[in-house]
Design an enzyme around this catalytic site. Structure first.
Site, PDB file in Angstrom:
ATOM      1  N   ILE A  50      34.883  -3.926  21.936  1.00 27.88           N
ATOM      2  CA  ILE A  50      35.590  -2.765  22.931  1.00 27.88           C
ATOM      3  C   ILE A  50      36.561  -2.496  22.279  1.00 27.88           C
ATOM      4  O   ILE A  50      37.211  -3.444  21.750  1.00 27.88           O
ATOM      5  CB  ILE A  50      35.266  -2.989  24.259  1.00 27.88           C
ATOM      6  CG1 ILE A  50      33.849  -3.586  24.505  1.00 27.88           C
ATOM      7  CG2 ILE A  50      35.947  -2.011  25.144  1.00 27.88           C
ATOM      8  CD1 ILE A  50      33.505  -4.144  26.087  1.00 27.88           C
ATOM      9  N   HIS A  52      40.267  -2.556  23.780  1.00 27.29           N
ATOM     10  CA  HIS A  52      40.549  -2.383  24.901  1.00 27.29           C
ATOM     11  C   HIS A  52      41.342  -1.645  25.453  1.00 27.29           C
ATOM     12  O   HIS A  52      42.595  -1.845  24.037  1.00 27.29           O
ATOM     13  CB  HIS A  52      40.853  -4.176  25.421  1.00 27.29           C
ATOM     14  CG  HIS A  52      39.413  -4.687  25.220  1.00 27.29           C
ATOM     15  ND1 HIS A  52      38.662  -4.887  26.510  1.00 27.29           N
ATOM     16  CD2 HIS A  52      39.476  -5.494  24.173  1.00 27.29           C
ATOM     17  CE1 HIS A  52      37.685  -5.642  25.935  1.00 27.29           C
ATOM     18  NE2 HIS A  52      37.943  -6.699  24.860  1.00 27.29           N
ATOM     19  N   ARG A 317      35.071 -17.747  19.901  1.00 25.47           N
ATOM     20  CA  ARG A 317      36.335 -16.943  19.988  1.00 25.47           C
ATOM     21  C   ARG A 317      36.765 -18.236  19.760  1.00 25.47           C
ATOM     22  O   ARG A 317      37.165 -19.159  20.263  1.00 25.47           O
ATOM     23  CB  ARG A 317      36.485 -16.489  21.552  1.00 25.47           C
ATOM     24  CG  ARG A 317      35.779 -15.409  22.493  1.00 25.47           C
ATOM     25  CD  ARG A 317      35.520 -16.007  24.086  1.00 25.47           C
ATOM     26  NE  ARG A 317      35.255 -15.134  24.335  1.00 25.47           N
ATOM     27  CZ  ARG A 317      33.490 -15.423  25.229  1.00 25.47           C
ATOM     28  NH1 ARG A 317      33.551 -16.464  24.875  1.00 25.47           N
ATOM     29  NH2 ARG A 317      33.253 -14.739  26.281  1.00 25.47           N
ATOM     30  N   CYS A 408      11.806   2.379  11.676  1.00 21.83           N
ATOM     31  CA  CYS A 408      12.892   2.104  12.973  1.00 21.83           C
ATOM     32  C   CYS A 408      13.698   3.265  12.455  1.00 21.83           C
ATOM     33  O   CYS A 408      14.119   3.852  13.289  1.00 21.83           O
ATOM     34  CB  CYS A 408      12.999   0.662  13.161  1.00 21.83           C
ATOM     35  SG  CYS A 408      11.553  -0.125  13.348  1.00 21.83           S
ATOM     36  N   CYS A 443      11.634  -3.616  15.156  1.00 16.24           N
ATOM     37  CA  CYS A 443      11.163  -4.258  14.061  1.00 16.24           C
ATOM     38  C   CYS A 443      12.181  -5.146  13.680  1.00 16.24           C
ATOM     39  O   CYS A 443      12.199  -6.553  13.031  1.00 16.24           O
ATOM     40  CB  CYS A 443      10.193  -3.901  12.973  1.00 16.24           C
ATOM     41  SG  CYS A 443      10.607  -3.466  11.742  1.00 16.24           S
TER      42      CYS A 443
HETATM   43  C1  LIG Z   1      32.630 -13.554  22.473  1.00 15.50           C
HETATM   44  C2  LIG Z   1      33.951 -11.881  22.579  1.00 15.50           C
HETATM   45  C3  LIG Z   1      33.837 -10.945  22.365  1.00 15.50           C
HETATM   46  C4  LIG Z   1      34.802 -10.360  22.122  1.00 15.50           C
HETATM   47  N1  LIG Z   1      34.542  -8.811  22.036  1.00 15.50           N
HETATM   48  C5  LIG Z   1      36.105  -7.764  21.822  1.00 15.50           C
HETATM   49  C6  LIG Z   1      36.087  -7.223  21.808  1.00 15.50           C
HETATM   50  O1  LIG Z   1      35.601  -6.850  22.441  1.00 15.50           O
HETATM   51  N2  LIG Z   1      36.937  -6.671  22.198  1.00 15.50           N
HETATM   52  C7  LIG Z   1      38.246  -7.555  20.758  1.00 15.50           C
HETATM   53  O2  LIG Z   1      39.366  -6.663  20.623  1.00 15.50           O
HETATM   54  N3  LIG Z   1      37.838  -8.213  20.139  1.00 15.50           N
HETATM   55  C8  LIG Z   1      36.771  -9.005  20.545  1.00 15.50           C
HETATM   56  N4  LIG Z   1      37.069  -9.958  20.756  1.00 15.50           N
HETATM   57  C9  LIG Z   1      37.504 -10.815  19.265  1.00 15.50           C
HETATM   58  C10 LIG Z   1      37.217 -10.404  17.834  1.00 15.50           C
HETATM   59  O3  LIG Z   1      35.498 -10.209  17.786  1.00 15.50           O
HETATM   60  C11 LIG Z   1      38.069 -11.698  17.300  1.00 15.50           C
HETATM   61  O4  LIG Z   1      39.355 -11.631  17.803  1.00 15.50           O
HETATM   62  C12 LIG Z   1      38.132 -10.942  15.810  1.00 15.50           C
HETATM   63  O5  LIG Z   1      36.779 -10.513  15.264  1.00 15.50           O
HETATM   64  C13 LIG Z   1      38.856 -11.912  14.934  1.00 15.50           C
HETATM   65  O6  LIG Z   1      38.806 -11.688  13.868  1.00 15.50           O
HETATM   66  P1  LIG Z   1      39.031 -12.270  12.668  1.00 15.50           P
HETATM   67  O7  LIG Z   1      39.182 -11.583  11.702  1.00 15.50           O
HETATM   68  O8  LIG Z   1      40.819 -13.187  13.386  1.00 15.50           O
HETATM   69  O9  LIG Z   1      38.833 -13.277  12.468  1.00 15.50           O
HETATM   70  P2  LIG Z   1      37.267 -13.517  12.034  1.00 15.50           P
HETATM   71  O10 LIG Z   1      36.557 -12.641  12.340  1.00 15.50           O
HETATM   72  O11 LIG Z   1      36.488 -15.172  12.913  1.00 15.50           O
HETATM   73  O12 LIG Z   1      37.028 -14.262  10.357  1.00 15.50           O
HETATM   74  C14 LIG Z   1      37.425 -15.148   9.631  1.00 15.50           C
HETATM   75  C15 LIG Z   1      37.419 -15.593   8.424  1.00 15.50           C
HETATM   76  O13 LIG Z   1      38.058 -16.770   7.522  1.00 15.50           O
HETATM   77  C16 LIG Z   1      36.933 -16.725   6.650  1.00 15.50           C
HETATM   78  N5  LIG Z   1      37.401 -18.104   5.957  1.00 15.50           N
HETATM   79  C17 LIG Z   1      37.619 -18.551   6.841  1.00 15.50           C
HETATM   80  N6  LIG Z   1      37.982 -20.163   6.259  1.00 15.50           N
HETATM   81  C18 LIG Z   1      38.198 -19.879   5.450  1.00 15.50           C
HETATM   82  C19 LIG Z   1      38.557 -20.810   3.973  1.00 15.50           C
HETATM   83  N7  LIG Z   1      38.363 -21.600   3.844  1.00 15.50           N
HETATM   84  N8  LIG Z   1      38.704 -19.866   3.041  1.00 15.50           N
HETATM   85  C20 LIG Z   1      37.938 -18.973   3.079  1.00 15.50           C
HETATM   86  N9  LIG Z   1      37.548 -17.914   3.955  1.00 15.50           N
HETATM   87  C21 LIG Z   1      37.735 -18.534   5.350  1.00 15.50           C
HETATM   88  C22 LIG Z   1      35.202 -16.196   7.486  1.00 15.50           C
HETATM   89  O14 LIG Z   1      34.715 -16.969   7.199  1.00 15.50           O
HETATM   90  C23 LIG Z   1      35.953 -15.148   8.555  1.00 15.50           C
HETATM   91  O15 LIG Z   1      35.415 -14.306   7.942  1.00 15.50           O
HETATM   92  C24 LIG Z   1      35.757 -10.849  20.918  1.00 15.50           C
HETATM   93  C25 LIG Z   1      35.115 -11.906  20.496  1.00 15.50           C
HETATM   94  C26 LIG Z   1      34.344 -12.931  21.429  1.00 15.50           C
HETATM   95  C27 LIG Z   1      33.424 -14.487  20.300  1.00 15.50           C
END
Ligand SMILES: Cc1cc2nc3c(=O)[nH]c(=O)nc-3n(C[C@H](O)[C@H](O)[C@H](O)COP(=O)(O)OP(=O)(O)OC[C@H]3O[C@@H](n4cnc5c(N)ncnc54)[C@H](O)[C@@H]3O)c2cc1C
Length: 488
Positions: A50, A52, A317, A408, A443
């Site tokens: 979403i 937000h 999260r 599908c 599927c």
């Molecule tokens: C249940 C849930 C619902 C949510 N709903 C929403 C929503 O509706 N709207 C919204 O805006 N946000 C939402 N969020 C939050 C949102 O999904 C996250 O804030 C966002 O996806 C975080 O992205 P990121 O790139 O910071 O982390 P991530 O997507 O976790 O990416 C971090 C990356 O770092 C890599 N990594 C880690 N350590 C290393 C390493 N040592 N070396 C190399 N790579 C590494 C991992 O493999 C990973 O791919 C939700 C989160 C959750 C869990």
């Protein structure tokens, strides 16, 4: 490998990908390292998807500012990068007077955060727009600027544009250490070798505290908080809800919602349970969790089609010890920038977080904008949405578009080959699924999975025993000779 870079981004989720996209606009050698074979393999692939509006976070917090700015930025980004976004608006529903007063608080906080168009509607008006909502709902907060999106596709779109503009994406490249000399970053150590650099951006999701510690900054910790979901077959519950329907929030989060995806499915979730710090990647789903989310979702929409569930999943999260996003230069280590504690609304905030951090780096380095910067990315073919004449023309040009692999979702071999050959191409079965929808139907890949595996093996020039489902070691087949999946 020893490489030189001006900036290394650690983590290929939405945050890292948006940062790479922003960096690639400047004359900076930018490298993103991701430990898994696909980008968006962490939290970015499992969330509520979403965009937000921005009324949840406390006024004055980084979360509130980044949310409202990021939400607004996605309008232009949608057109430029062809992102899957629908501006549906959202509701927070209240069932009694106490919850109605929470709506008033959210409205006032939203207005203070700069969210436009917020209104409180009575129950009958809400049900005119959302007829499947419970009769018990007394009223709801309507936020017209919220939307739904396809997070994997957005992360990929950011990365594809960055690669077209000269940035580099290293996958299956895990950061194992960061060399710091005299308090300043000197290099990033990975399992593929060393990258010499003065700037590191930590966008490692739930592992951001571990990465920060590698660079000598232990000023925060991350607690993993898991949220489980159930996804329903799109033919079973068409038009159940149009906008995301939230309950009133709790201190653990925004609550268990009912929502549609941009692909026309409905899902319910997420619950919120803190995990032990050693279980950061634990995305298991549980029977109590499924019961909990069904029970709570039915309070909002009673006729949830539980029998039409096609899959369950969970995301984790990254809850920071500061209670807010941690964005900007580390106070301990020169050259280390944090994009940490990016829990919800992290998807919504990603473009704004990227702009803030890259702005600081550009100011410090004096890097100029690229003169030959290219907007957009190559168009992605989508066979099932073409007219009959356009389908015929495409098949005449390339016979692979005449072979349907996923029945599908009507996904052709041509689309799968395109997904593998794109600038940040698919390397795994789930990578193909998330780029094309092959395997996302009823599927769940039972029919097309083996055929996608064969196409991947052929295109990547590897034996089928080395094709993986998604993560580094998730081999599709067990090899009797080596007694292992893939290479021994
Ligand atoms: C249940 C849930 C619902 C949510 N709903 C929403 C929503 O509706 N709207 C919204 O805006 N946000 C939402 N969020 C939050 C949102 O999904 C996250 O804030 C966002 O996806 C975080 O992205 P990121 O790139 O910071 O982390 P991530 O997507 O976790 O990416 C971090 C990356 O770092 C890599 N990594 C880690 N350590 C290393 C390493 N040592 N070396 C190399 N790579 C590494 C991992 O493999 C990973 O791919 C939700 C989160 C959750 C869990």
């Amino acid at each position: 490998m020893t490489k030189q870079a001006d900036v290394v981004v650690i983590g290929g989720g939405i945050t890292g990908a948006a940062i790479l996209y922003e960096l690639a606009k400047y004359n900076l050698r930018a490298v993103l390292v991701e430990q898994e074979p696909e980008l968006a393999a962490g939290t970015t692939k499992a969330n509520s998807a979403i965009l937000h509006a921005g009324f949840d976070a406390p006024t004055g917090s980084m979360k509130a500012r980044m949310n409202v700015e990021g939400n607004a930025m996605y309008h232009e980004l949608k057109d430029e990068l062809d992102l899957e976004i629908e501006w549906t608006g959202s509701f927070v529903a209240a069932v009694d007077d106490e919850e109605m007063s929470v709506l008033q608080e959210l409205l006032e906080r939203g207005q203070a955060n700069g969210v436009p168009g917020l209104e409180i509607w009575d129950g009958d008006k809400v049900r005119e727009k959302e007829p499947n909502l419970s009769k018990d709902i007394k009223g709801a907060l309507w936020a017209p600027t919220a939307g739904i999106c396809w997070p994997f596709g957005m992360a990929l779109a950011f990365a594809e544009n960055a690669v077209i503009n000269g940035a580099e994406v290293l996958r299956e490249c895990q950061v194992t250490g960061i060399t710091v000399e005299n308090g300043a970053v000197k290099a990033v150590e990975t399992d593929q070798g060393t990258i010499e650099t003065k700037y590191v951006i930590n966008a490692a999701g739930v592992h951001a505290d571990d990465v920060s510690r590698m660079a000598g900054d232990d000023s925060f910790t991350i607690t993993p908080r898991r949220g489980e979901y159930i996804l329903f077959d799109k033919t079973a519950q068409k038009d159940l809800v149009y906008s995301p329907i939230f309950p009133t929030p709790t201190k653990m989060g925004k609550g268990i919602l009912v929502c549609a995806t941009t692909h026309g499915n409905v899902f319910v979730g997420p619950n919120a349970h803190d995990l032990d710090g050693s279980e950061k990647d634990d995305t298991a789903v549980t029977i109590p969790g499924m019961n909990e989310i069904l029970e709570k979702a039915r309070k909002l929409v009673p006729n949830i089609p539980a029998g039409a569930a096609i899959t369950e999943f969970a995301g984790v999260r990254a809850v920071s010890s500061t209670g807010d996003f941690i964005i900007g230069h580390s106070e301990k280590t020169k050259g280390l920038f944090q994009a940490a504690g990016i829990q919800s609304p992290g998807l919504t905030s990603a473009p704004a977080i990227a702009k803030a951090i890259v702005g600081e780096i550009v100011a410090e380095t004096g890097a100029a904008q690229k003169e030959d910067y290219k907007k957009g990315r190559p168009a992605q073919p989508c066979f099932r949405t073409l007219s009959d004449d356009d389908k015929k023309a495409l098949i005449a040009k390339d016979a692979a578009y005449g072979r349907v692999i996923c029945r599908c979702e009507t996904i052709t071999e041509g689309e799968i080959i395109d997904a593998i050959r794109r600038p940040v191409g698919a390397r795994t079965v789930d990578g193909v699924k998330r780029r094309t929808r092959a395997g996302m139907g009823r599927c769940q890949g039972g029919f097309c999975g083996p055929r996608v595996t064969q196409i991947l093996a052929r295109e990547l020039n590897i034996p089928v025993t080395e094709v993986r489902k998604e993560m580094r070691k998730s081999y599709m087949f067990y090899d009797k000779e080596t007694q292992s999946g893939g290479k021994a």
